[in-house]
Design a protein around this motif. Structure first.
Motif, mmCIF file in Angstrom:
data_model
loop_
_atom_site.group_PDB
_atom_site.id
_atom_site.type_symbol
_atom_site.label_atom_id
_atom_site.label_comp_id
_atom_site.label_asym_id
_atom_site.label_seq_id
_atom_site.Cartn_x
_atom_site.Cartn_y
_atom_site.Cartn_z
ATOM 1 N N THR A 136 7.771 -12.792 40.408
ATOM 2 C CA THR A 136 7.416 -13.409 39.178
ATOM 3 C C THR A 136 7.913 -14.860 39.484
ATOM 4 O OG1 THR A 136 7.628 -11.358 38.092
ATOM 5 C CG2 THR A 136 7.655 -13.373 36.767
ATOM 6 N N VAL A 137 7.170 -15.794 39.367
ATOM 7 C CA VAL A 137 7.553 -17.184 38.856
ATOM 8 C C VAL A 137 7.083 -17.926 37.637
ATOM 9 C CG1 VAL A 137 7.245 -19.667 39.979
ATOM 10 C CG2 VAL A 137 7.493 -17.646 41.371
ATOM 11 N N ASP A 138 7.958 -17.794 36.442
ATOM 12 C CA ASP A 138 7.355 -18.201 35.363
ATOM 13 C C ASP A 138 8.474 -18.986 34.765
ATOM 14 O OD1 ASP A 138 9.312 -16.443 34.058
ATOM 15 O OD2 ASP A 138 7.634 -15.185 33.543
ATOM 16 N N GLY A 139 8.575 -19.530 33.520
ATOM 17 C CA GLY A 139 9.592 -20.389 32.966
ATOM 18 C C GLY A 139 10.893 -19.750 32.833
ATOM 19 N N ASP A 140 10.949 -18.255 32.863
ATOM 20 C CA ASP A 140 12.392 -17.594 32.913
ATOM 21 C C ASP A 140 13.032 -17.319 34.417
ATOM 22 O OD1 ASP A 140 11.727 -17.497 29.936
ATOM 23 O OD2 ASP A 140 10.782 -15.604 30.287
ATOM 24 N N THR A 141 12.366 -17.670 35.278
ATOM 25 C CA THR A 141 12.662 -17.400 36.380
ATOM 26 C C THR A 141 13.749 -18.259 37.026
ATOM 27 O OG1 THR A 141 10.540 -16.656 37.268
ATOM 28 C CG2 THR A 141 11.996 -16.995 38.911
ATOM 29 N N ALA A 149 10.950 -16.911 46.428
ATOM 30 C CA ALA A 149 9.751 -16.713 46.412
ATOM 31 C C ALA A 149 8.801 -17.697 47.173
ATOM 32 C CB ALA A 149 9.005 -16.726 45.122
ATOM 33 N N ALA A 150 9.140 -19.001 47.220
ATOM 34 C CA ALA A 150 8.457 -20.107 47.956
ATOM 35 C C ALA A 150 8.457 -19.622 49.582
ATOM 36 C CB ALA A 150 9.364 -21.279 47.669
ATOM 37 N N ALA A 151 9.695 -19.146 50.035
ATOM 38 C CA ALA A 151 9.888 -18.985 51.134
ATOM 39 C C ALA A 151 9.599 -17.716 51.760
ATOM 40 C CB ALA A 151 11.453 -18.999 51.652
ATOM 41 N N HIS A 152 9.489 -16.568 50.930
ATOM 42 C CA HIS A 152 9.048 -15.356 51.374
ATOM 43 C C HIS A 152 7.953 -14.601 50.768
ATOM 44 C CE1 HIS A 152 12.715 -15.588 53.817
ATOM 45 N NE2 HIS A 152 13.365 -15.924 52.567
ATOM 46 N N ALA A 153 7.692 -14.730 49.484
ATOM 47 C CA ALA A 153 6.675 -13.872 48.649
ATOM 48 C C ALA A 153 5.394 -13.936 49.084
ATOM 49 C CB ALA A 153 6.759 -14.239 47.131
ATOM 50 N N ASN A 154 4.821 -12.833 49.108
ATOM 51 C CA ASN A 154 3.274 -13.093 49.591
ATOM 52 C C ASN A 154 2.313 -12.675 48.271
ATOM 53 O OD1 ASN A 154 3.631 -10.229 49.362
ATOM 54 N ND2 ASN A 154 3.198 -9.818 51.373
ATOM 55 N N TRP A 155 2.853 -12.336 47.286
ATOM 56 C CA TRP A 155 2.275 -12.138 45.961
ATOM 57 C C TRP A 155 3.131 -12.876 44.825
ATOM 58 C CZ3 TRP A 155 -0.613 -7.003 44.119
ATOM 59 C CH2 TRP A 155 -1.524 -7.421 43.129
ATOM 60 N N LEU A 156 2.288 -14.076 44.100
ATOM 61 C CA LEU A 156 3.123 -14.702 43.077
ATOM 62 C C LEU A 156 2.376 -14.109 41.691
ATOM 63 C CD1 LEU A 156 3.568 -18.364 44.258
ATOM 64 C CD2 LEU A 156 5.437 -16.345 44.451
ATOM 65 N N PHE A 157 3.343 -13.782 40.743
ATOM 66 C CA PHE A 157 2.867 -13.522 39.492
ATOM 67 C C PHE A 157 3.116 -14.720 38.576
ATOM 68 C CE2 PHE A 157 2.469 -9.626 41.705
ATOM 69 C CZ PHE A 157 1.440 -8.905 41.191
ATOM 70 N N THR A 158 2.316 -15.313 37.886
ATOM 71 C CA THR A 158 2.782 -16.390 37.006
ATOM 72 C C THR A 158 1.601 -16.633 36.034
ATOM 73 O OG1 THR A 158 3.340 -18.930 37.330
ATOM 74 C CG2 THR A 158 1.302 -18.237 38.649
ATOM 75 N N ASN A 159 1.843 -17.698 35.174
ATOM 76 C CA ASN A 159 0.944 -17.992 34.229
ATOM 77 C C ASN A 159 0.413 -19.602 34.403
ATOM 78 O OD1 ASN A 159 2.886 -20.035 33.031
ATOM 79 N ND2 ASN A 159 3.951 -17.813 32.627
ATOM 80 N N PRO A 160 -0.745 -20.013 33.662
ATOM 81 C CA PRO A 160 -1.422 -21.213 33.782
ATOM 82 C C PRO A 160 -0.237 -22.327 33.612
ATOM 83 C CG PRO A 160 -2.958 -19.872 32.496
ATOM 84 C CD PRO A 160 -1.752 -18.955 32.528
#
Length: 778
Positions: A136-141, A149-160
């Motif tokens: 999850t990458v949002d304002g609370d992360t 997440a930038a280095a390893h994640a292959n599925w990002l969950f975020t909002n507009p």
């Protein structure tokens, strides 16, 4: 039948009420629908199929398999089916297969709310697929988790919001992710309408541009509630050709849907008008009854303040019976701190909360299962939202849950509970958005140029050269952009992203802080702050009552202290409107014209009323707040003086003294009914009426969009002017009150305190104007 079947629950909440004057206006049993399964898609790996089976999905439904096959073949697809139809499997099948294939594929998931994104990433984690590195990458992360997440994640969950403020402007940091981007999931895409939808449409175009910069061409998978023309709406949102899947193969249990009009109060309100029991108060009583029955219930309430009051009311009722039951009630709304939201979501998920009063934050929120009842306290603005909220009940497809629509005391809600065909026989709306709106497009062109130089060929994604070049010229003249033969380059040291208000909330947030302790209670939108947290305003937060001591718009802070006064506050506002440009004008004769154009609306909160809950006004307190100026689109019609004053058949026959009140009442009622014809809520629009307007030279009624540049609502109103005003007149005439009430012509948002209003005069004006409009254009 379930232990909590809808018919039995309905009898329980009706127990003890006067049958002769009962609140029920209509009961509908929506039929059950059988399920239709399909084979697992041939592309899906055994690992993915086993994981989904273990999660409780024995086989895909037909729409799930169809959408997954389309996406895997490279087609952009939108799935538009009902709540609880398993739309997540439509994208889980292709995305999980790609992420577990051993390649470097990545996927992006966009949700309109943090709660929905957090719930989905939890669900993916529970599948136990080690190759899927979801984050999850949002304002609370926290920053450390973003780095991972930038280095390893292959599925990002975020909002507009996060995509706009962080991922796109810092795309170099996410280069690995964008380079391998194969799928983009846009969940609950019907939420992207109006101004917010227009912003997101341009945000998606910027995302596609960044992906192309790194060599990626992702497939877009969109999930929507049932909507009209979902393929067309999804294409407008993404700028791509999108295939729609609308045949729902999931099962649905029968559902009892009751339309409920609260009873009249014994006391009268403003100007002696009859007043119905507030929808939130009625919802509190019904919610308490359902919790006593052990029925898991969500009550959707129209405002944050209303959700708090409904939860408080239900707690108070239950506290008189059993304090343990009172502890099973809570409020949930936007503006809470992250840890508060997470705690409530966990309690909902575990079932330790039985009843929750919520705003639409949970319409698209976590995947709540096993609900026995849903209360919809006030029409949510669109049929799509209504059925989305109603669909939260009976999600297993086996129960027979209860849905109760409790009408607010306003023209639209009153019309709907007395015209059930407008709910059960009317198709859901198509989405309205306008990415070519210059107030929206200009800032996004600035953002796009700051992210990557913008070439002339690239203008095709932003409305074409004819639309985009004048805006780029303005940016060049402001020395923000430098024009070169190869295109446009960002030249300012500052990035423009912080100046864009994606959700049209009025620019930024105002922190609500308890002055004595420094405790941050939450936030409110800056645009609504002058009317909601002005000095002296009563503010509710998680059941606690506060009074605002000061509001500093420049510093973005409202200081409050704990207090539980006996009164409530209502802002007083003055509004003026000026015509900037008439885009379309139709003359019908007798001084009647209908117009669509650009206007400038100037408003200022000048004070507030302190009222008792009965509506009795204690006093009026002046305020010194700045003017707010809005340039937007409006629909308006004029009425000639002769037609207004003519006593002959066909004329309105009004004395000059009655004309302002008649026009004002017609304006209020029209605003209340426009959501039947445009995908909007009455809080998305505003209005002004005057017996003689300087720009038109006639008596004029304006209805305008409440967002800069407009959001398409006035355009829809202009296109449907005759049926819209005919329905408005019908709603006024059907109301049994003698002189006007909230069910017909009074407005909860009127800055003039609903003065003057002339109900009979409004009917006379509309009765005179409609035949002229129907006669055509002269």
């Amino acid at each position: 039948m379930s232990e909590h079947d809808g018919q039995r629950l309905l009898k329980r909440i009706l127990a003890g009420l006067d049958e002769s004057a009962g609140p029920l206006t209509h009961v509908e049993l929506t039929p059950a629908r059988p399920e239709h399964h399909a084979e697992w898609p041939s592309f899906a790996t055994r690992e993915v199929v086993d994981a989904l089976r273990d999660s409780g999905m024995p086989a895909p439904w037909t729409h799930q398999a169809q959408a997954a096959e389309l996406a895997w073949s490279g087609r952009h697809v939108v799935v538009s089916t009902g709540t609880a139809s398993g739309k997540s499997a439509c994208y889980l099948l292709p995305v999980l297969t790609a992420l577990t294939s051993g390649k470097r594929d990545t996927a992006l998931y966009l949700a309109p709310t943090k709660a929905l994104g957090a719930d989905q990433v939890r669900s993916v984690g529970e599948l136990g697929l080690s190759a899927v590195r979801a984050a999850t990458v949002d304002g609370d992360t926290p920053l450390g988790e973003r780095d991972w997440a930038a280095a390893h994640a292959n599925w990002l969950f975020t909002n507009p919001d996060m995509l706009h403020f962080s991922l796109l402007p810092r795309h170099e940091r996410w280069a690995r992710f964008f380079r391998n981007l194969r799928f983009v999931v846009i969940d609950e895409c019907h939420a992207y309408r109006g101004l917010f939808g227009s912003h997101v449409a341009l945000l998606i175009r910027r995302l596609r541009r960044i992906a192309a910069r790194y060599g990626a061409d992702p497939v877009f998978l969109l999930a929507s509630a049932t909507a009209a023309e979902p393929g067309h709406s999804a294409s407008a949102l993404t700028g791509l050709e999108v295939t729609e899947v609308t045949e729902d193969g999931s099962p649905r249990g029968a559902r009892t849907v009751a339309l409920w009009e609260p009873p009249l109060e014994s006391e009268t309100g403003e100007h002696g008008a009859p007043v119905r029991r507030q929808a939130g108060a009625e919802a509190a009583r019904v919610l308490a009854d359902l919790v006593i029955e052990g029925a898991r219930t969500l009550a959707f309430v129209r405002s944050r303040h209303g959700a708090e009051l409904t939860a408080l009311g239900a707690k108070r009722i239950l506290g008189e019976i059993d304090n343990r039951l009172a502890g099973k009630i809570a409020a949930y709304r936007g503006g809470y701190l992250a840890e508060d939201r997470r705690g409530l979501e966990s309690a909902l998920d575990s079932g330790s909360l039985l009843g929750v009063a919520t705003t639409n934050a949970l319409e698209l929120g976590i995947d709540i299962t096993g609900l026995d009842a849903v209360l919809v306290a006030g029409y949510p603005g669109t049929l799509a939202s209504f059925w989305q909220q109603a669909g939260r009940a009976g999600r297993a497809g086996e129960d027979e849950p209860l849905v109760v629509f409790i009408a607010r005391d306003d023209p639209l809600d009153t019309y709907l509970v007395h015209h059930p065909e407008a709910i059960f026989d009317r198709p859901v709306e198509s989405t309205v958005l306008d990415p070519a709106n210059p107030y929206v497009l200009g800032p996004h062109l600035a953002c796009a140029t700051a992210e990557l130089p913008l070439t002339r060929a690239g203008l095709a994604e932003f409305g074409g050269a004819e639309t985009a070049e004048p805006l780029l010229t303005e940016l060049t003249e402001q020395k923000l952009v430098r024009a070169r033969p190869h295109g446009w380059f960002w030249s300012s040291r500052d990035r423009p992203h912080g100046t864009v208000d994606l959700r049209g909330s009025g620019g930024g947030q105002i922190a609500v802080v308890e002055g004595d302790t420094g405790r941050l209670l939450g936030t409110v939108d800056a645009g609504s702050a002058p009317s909601s947290v002005h000095e002296g305003a009563v503010h509710l937060h998680q059941g606690e009552s506060f009074v605002v001591d000061s509001l500093d718009l420049d510093e973005g802070i409202a200081l409050v202290h704990a207090e539980r006064p006996d009164w409530i506050t209502t802002p007083r506002e003055v509004v003026d409107i000026r015509v900037l440009e008439t885009l379309t004008r139709q003359e019908h004769g007798d001084g009647v014209t209908s117009c669509l154009g650009s206007v400038e609306v100037t408003s200022q909160v000048i004070g507030y009323l302190r009222k008792l809950p009965s509506g009795q006004v204690l006093d009026q307190v002046p305020l010194d707040l700045p003017e707010q100026v809005l340039r937007t689109r409006a629909v308006w019609y004029t009425v000639g003086e002769d037609l207004l004053r003519n006593n002959a058949p066909g004329g309105a026959g009004l004395d000059p003294a009655r004309i302002p009140g008649a026009l004002h009442a017609a304006e209020h009622a029209a605003i209340g009914l426009l959501p039947l014809f445009a995908t909007c809520d009455r809080w998305d629009i505003g209005g002004v009426s005057t017996a003689l307007h300087a720009d038109t030279g006639e008596a004029t009624v304006f209805v305008h969009d409440g967002h800069p540049g407009g959001a398409g609502f006035a355009d829809r109103g202009f296109a449907a002017l005759v049926p819209w005003l005919a329905t408005t007149r019908k709603a006024i005439s059907a109301c049994e009150c003698p002189a006007g009430c909230p069910s017909c012509v009074q407005s909860p948002k009127c800055g003039n305190g609903n003065e003057p209003l002339d109900k009979q005069g409004a009917m006379a004006v509309l009765s005179a104007v409609l035949p002229v409009l129907r006669s055509g254009v002269t």
